[in-house]
Motif scaffolding. Structure first.
Motif, PDB file in Angstrom:
ATOM      1  N   ASP A  46       0.842  -1.201   0.000  1.00  0.00           N
ATOM      2  CA  ASP A  46       0.000   0.000   0.000  1.00  0.00           C
ATOM      3  C   ASP A  46       0.879   1.253   0.000  1.00  0.00           C
ATOM      4  O   ASP A  46       0.681   2.186  -0.784  1.00  0.00           O
ATOM      5  CB  ASP A  46      -0.893  -0.059   1.252  1.00  0.00           C
ATOM      6  CG  ASP A  46      -1.940   1.033   1.309  1.00  0.00           C
ATOM      7  OD1 ASP A  46      -2.229   1.646   0.272  1.00  0.00           O
ATOM      8  OD2 ASP A  46      -2.488   1.257   2.413  1.00  0.00           O
TER       9      ASP A  46
ATOM     10  N   ARG B 195     -10.499  10.823 -11.251  1.00  0.00           N
ATOM     11  CA  ARG B 195      -9.733  10.836  -9.979  1.00  0.00           C
ATOM     12  C   ARG B 195      -9.167   9.465  -9.644  1.00  0.00           C
ATOM     13  O   ARG B 195      -8.489   9.315  -8.634  1.00  0.00           O
ATOM     14  CB  ARG B 195     -10.661  11.300  -8.849  1.00  0.00           C
ATOM     15  CG  ARG B 195     -11.092  12.768  -8.965  1.00  0.00           C
ATOM     16  CD  ARG B 195     -12.217  13.061  -7.965  1.00  0.00           C
ATOM     17  NE  ARG B 195     -11.843  12.743  -6.610  1.00  0.00           N
ATOM     18  CZ  ARG B 195     -12.733  12.421  -5.646  1.00  0.00           C
ATOM     19  NH1 ARG B 195     -14.022  12.385  -5.904  1.00  0.00           N
ATOM     20  NH2 ARG B 195     -12.307  12.138  -4.434  1.00  0.00           N
ATOM     21  N   LYS B 196      -9.432   8.464 -10.443  1.00  0.00           N
ATOM     22  CA  LYS B 196      -9.012   7.089 -10.123  1.00  0.00           C
ATOM     23  C   LYS B 196      -7.637   6.789 -10.731  1.00  0.00           C
ATOM     24  O   LYS B 196      -7.413   7.020 -11.916  1.00  0.00           O
ATOM     25  CB  LYS B 196     -10.039   6.075 -10.627  1.00  0.00           C
ATOM     26  CG  LYS B 196     -11.446   6.303 -10.052  1.00  0.00           C
ATOM     27  CD  LYS B 196     -12.392   5.179 -10.366  1.00  0.00           C
ATOM     28  CE  LYS B 196     -12.652   4.999 -11.831  1.00  0.00           C
ATOM     29  NZ  LYS B 196     -13.457   6.042 -12.459  1.00  0.00           N
TER      30      LYS B 196
HETATM   31  C1  LIG Z   1      -1.744  20.927   5.870  1.00  0.00           C
HETATM   32  C2  LIG Z   1      -1.365  19.569   6.494  1.00  0.00           C
HETATM   33  C3  LIG Z   1      -2.420  18.535   6.447  1.00  0.00           C
HETATM   34  C4  LIG Z   1      -1.880  17.159   6.297  1.00  0.00           C
HETATM   35  C5  LIG Z   1      -1.595  16.811   4.895  1.00  0.00           C
HETATM   36  C6  LIG Z   1      -1.163  15.386   4.767  1.00  0.00           C
HETATM   37  C7  LIG Z   1      -0.745  15.116   3.352  1.00  0.00           C
HETATM   38  C8  LIG Z   1      -0.608  13.651   3.162  1.00  0.00           C
HETATM   39  C9  LIG Z   1      -0.266  13.354   1.744  1.00  0.00           C
HETATM   40  C10 LIG Z   1      -0.448  12.160   1.252  1.00  0.00           C
HETATM   41  C11 LIG Z   1      -1.053  11.103   2.067  1.00  0.00           C
HETATM   42  C12 LIG Z   1      -1.065   9.834   1.357  1.00  0.00           C
HETATM   43  C13 LIG Z   1      -1.387   8.769   2.388  1.00  0.00           C
HETATM   44  C14 LIG Z   1      -0.908   7.472   1.856  1.00  0.00           C
HETATM   45  C15 LIG Z   1      -1.040   6.399   2.900  1.00  0.00           C
HETATM   46  C16 LIG Z   1      -1.026   5.072   2.241  1.00  0.00           C
HETATM   47  C17 LIG Z   1      -2.288   4.919   1.492  1.00  0.00           C
HETATM   48  C18 LIG Z   1      -3.436   4.702   2.468  1.00  0.00           C
HETATM   49  O1  LIG Z   1      -3.454   3.745   3.183  1.00  0.00           O
HETATM   50  S1  LIG Z   1      -4.710   5.858   2.460  1.00  0.00           S
HETATM   51  C19 LIG Z   1      -5.777   5.307   3.785  1.00  0.00           C
HETATM   52  C20 LIG Z   1      -6.807   4.311   3.366  1.00  0.00           C
HETATM   53  N1  LIG Z   1      -7.833   4.885   2.521  1.00  0.00           N
HETATM   54  C21 LIG Z   1      -8.795   5.685   2.998  1.00  0.00           C
HETATM   55  O2  LIG Z   1      -8.848   6.016   4.154  1.00  0.00           O
HETATM   56  C22 LIG Z   1      -9.839   6.129   2.007  1.00  0.00           C
HETATM   57  C23 LIG Z   1     -11.212   6.162   2.665  1.00  0.00           C
HETATM   58  N2  LIG Z   1     -12.206   6.468   1.636  1.00  0.00           N
HETATM   59  C24 LIG Z   1     -12.584   7.738   1.387  1.00  0.00           C
HETATM   60  O3  LIG Z   1     -12.150   8.668   2.036  1.00  0.00           O
HETATM   61  C25 LIG Z   1     -13.547   7.928   0.238  1.00  0.00           C
HETATM   62  O4  LIG Z   1     -14.279   6.762   0.001  1.00  0.00           O
HETATM   63  C26 LIG Z   1     -12.768   8.325  -1.081  1.00  0.00           C
HETATM   64  C27 LIG Z   1     -12.020   9.663  -0.872  1.00  0.00           C
HETATM   65  C28 LIG Z   1     -11.793   7.235  -1.519  1.00  0.00           C
HETATM   66  C29 LIG Z   1     -13.794   8.507  -2.213  1.00  0.00           C
HETATM   67  O5  LIG Z   1     -14.839   9.324  -1.765  1.00  0.00           O
HETATM   68  P1  LIG Z   1     -15.306  10.609  -2.598  1.00  0.00           P
HETATM   69  O6  LIG Z   1     -16.643  11.017  -2.057  1.00  0.00           O
HETATM   70  O7  LIG Z   1     -14.241  11.660  -2.605  1.00  0.00           O
HETATM   71  O8  LIG Z   1     -15.429  10.162  -4.099  1.00  0.00           O
HETATM   72  P2  LIG Z   1     -16.453   9.137  -4.810  1.00  0.00           P
HETATM   73  O9  LIG Z   1     -17.382   9.957  -5.637  1.00  0.00           O
HETATM   74  O10 LIG Z   1     -17.019   8.161  -3.839  1.00  0.00           O
HETATM   75  O11 LIG Z   1     -15.458   8.332  -5.762  1.00  0.00           O
HETATM   76  C30 LIG Z   1     -14.734   9.007  -6.797  1.00  0.00           C
HETATM   77  C31 LIG Z   1     -14.443   7.969  -7.845  1.00  0.00           C
HETATM   78  O12 LIG Z   1     -13.642   6.910  -7.242  1.00  0.00           O
HETATM   79  C32 LIG Z   1     -14.336   5.648  -7.332  1.00  0.00           C
HETATM   80  N3  LIG Z   1     -14.127   4.930  -6.078  1.00  0.00           N
HETATM   81  C33 LIG Z   1     -14.442   5.323  -4.846  1.00  0.00           C
HETATM   82  N4  LIG Z   1     -14.124   4.418  -3.962  1.00  0.00           N
HETATM   83  C34 LIG Z   1     -13.569   3.387  -4.664  1.00  0.00           C
HETATM   84  C35 LIG Z   1     -13.040   2.151  -4.299  1.00  0.00           C
HETATM   85  N5  LIG Z   1     -13.033   1.761  -3.017  1.00  0.00           N
HETATM   86  N6  LIG Z   1     -12.524   1.362  -5.251  1.00  0.00           N
HETATM   87  C36 LIG Z   1     -12.538   1.739  -6.548  1.00  0.00           C
HETATM   88  N7  LIG Z   1     -13.052   2.922  -6.966  1.00  0.00           N
HETATM   89  C37 LIG Z   1     -13.563   3.723  -6.030  1.00  0.00           C
HETATM   90  C38 LIG Z   1     -15.803   6.000  -7.499  1.00  0.00           C
HETATM   91  O13 LIG Z   1     -16.506   4.931  -8.137  1.00  0.00           O
HETATM   92  C39 LIG Z   1     -15.710   7.260  -8.355  1.00  0.00           C
HETATM   93  O14 LIG Z   1     -15.471   6.840  -9.663  1.00  0.00           O
HETATM   94  P3  LIG Z   1     -16.131   7.654 -10.892  1.00  0.00           P
HETATM   95  O15 LIG Z   1     -15.526   9.026 -10.831  1.00  0.00           O
HETATM   96  O16 LIG Z   1     -17.610   7.643 -10.648  1.00  0.00           O
HETATM   97  O17 LIG Z   1     -15.711   6.889 -12.105  1.00  0.00           O
END
Ligand SMILES: CCCCCCCC/C=C\CCCCCCCC(=O)SCCNC(=O)CCNC(=O)[C@H](O)C(C)(C)COP(=O)(O)OP(=O)(O)OC[C@H]1O[C@@H](n2cnc3c(N)ncnc32)[C@H](O)[C@@H]1OP(=O)(O)O
Length: 221
Positions: free
Chosen positions: A114, A159-160
């Motif tokens: 990841d 965004r994917k």
């Molecule tokens: C000023 C300082 C502040 C601090 C700054 C820090 C900077 C840090 C920088 C960088 C950090 C990087 C961190 C890396 C760490 C390692 C990676 C991890 O482990 S990350 C943790 C685990 N993941 C989550 O916690 C996600 C939890 N899920 C969510 O939050 C939402 O579900 C999210 C954002 C993923 C999507 O939600 P929506 O509301 O924004 O978007 P929707 O409309 O649902 O989806 C957009 C498109 O994505 C697809 N999509 C959504 N979920 C999907 C899924 N699970 N699988 C496949 N496609 C998915 C959908 O079908 C849609 O596709 P279509 O545009 O219609 O074609």
């Protein structure tokens, strides 16, 4: 070798049925997700200011379980930029990463995949979180093993971000022990500010390096 699991005949009427699959979408039935890019997905583009191949990427957050140096039990994974949108990384399995005696825990190996896959997004100057991640475990990975990870982005659709990775043991050209496919979803910095626990967010916002790293990627040319 014969089956070693206890077996008994199923009693009539006790078969477990899966819930019916519906095409309807609601918060209870989120849309189907796929690890296969749609036909109109495009090739990933390396950002012109991405670090040169071979450059260490460093940690995106000091307290990150995957790449941060501040957590004694973290993975301390070190990633390097590769050609195009690819990265290599190394992770040494420590005693604190065991599942079975002397063997790495599968969830820890998935975390290493990841983290490596996540670091690809920085080569595109994109901030993204894991949406879906699927891991195959092909060989057991003993403690003290160096896992040599190799990840590349394969496609982008809106965004994917689609990517895959392998982890080899016994050297960078050794056999593949783990492999994964993932879809990351691009987000704004606000994703973290709005959802993270207040005390860590405030500390991150007071750290000028952290703010610079986060904000630098907000504007894509
Ligand atoms: C000023 C300082 C502040 C601090 C700054 C820090 C900077 C840090 C920088 C960088 C950090 C990087 C961190 C890396 C760490 C390692 C990676 C991890 O482990 S990350 C943790 C685990 N993941 C989550 O916690 C996600 C939890 N899920 C969510 O939050 C939402 O579900 C999210 C954002 C993923 C999507 O939600 P929506 O509301 O924004 O978007 P929707 O409309 O649902 O989806 C957009 C498109 O994505 C697809 N999509 C959504 N979920 C999907 C899924 N699970 N699988 C496949 N496609 C998915 C959908 O079908 C849609 O596709 P279509 O545009 O219609 O074609």
């Amino acid at each position: 070798m014969g089956p070693s699991l206890a077996r008994r005949a199923r009693l009539p009427g006790t078969a477990v049925r899966s819930a019916a699959v519906s095409a309807a979408t609601s918060p209870e039935t989120p849309p189907e997700t796929s690890l296969v890019p749609p036909d109109d997905a495009v090739a990933p583009v390396r950002h012109p200011e991405a670090p040169a191949p071979g450059t260490p990427l460093g940690a995106h957050y000091d307290h990150c379980f995957g790449c941060g140096q501040a957590l004694p039990h973290g993975l301390h994974l070190q990633a390097h930029a590769g050609e195009g949108v690819s990265v290599t990384a190394e992770f040494t399995v420590k005693p604190q990463h065991q599942g079975a005696p002397g063997l790495a825990h599968g969830g820890v190996l998935t975390s290493a995949l990841d983290e490596t896959l996540g670091s690809l997004n920085w080569l595109m100057h994109s901030i993204a979180v894991t949406g879906r991640l699927e891991t195959d475990f092909l060989l057991p990975v003993p403690v003290d093993t160096v896992l040599h990870l190799d990840a590349r982005c394969t496609a982008v659709h809106g965004r994917k971000i689609y990517s895959d990775a392998v982890g080899r043991i016994g050297g960078p050209k050794g056999p593949i022990a783990v492999r994964a496919k993932a879809v990351f979803i691009e987000v704004k910095v606000e994703h973290f500010i709005d959802n993270g626990r207040k005390e860590e967010i405030e500390a991150a916002m007071e750290d000028p390096d952290q703010v610079r790293r986060a904000r630098a990627f907000e504007v894509n040319p």
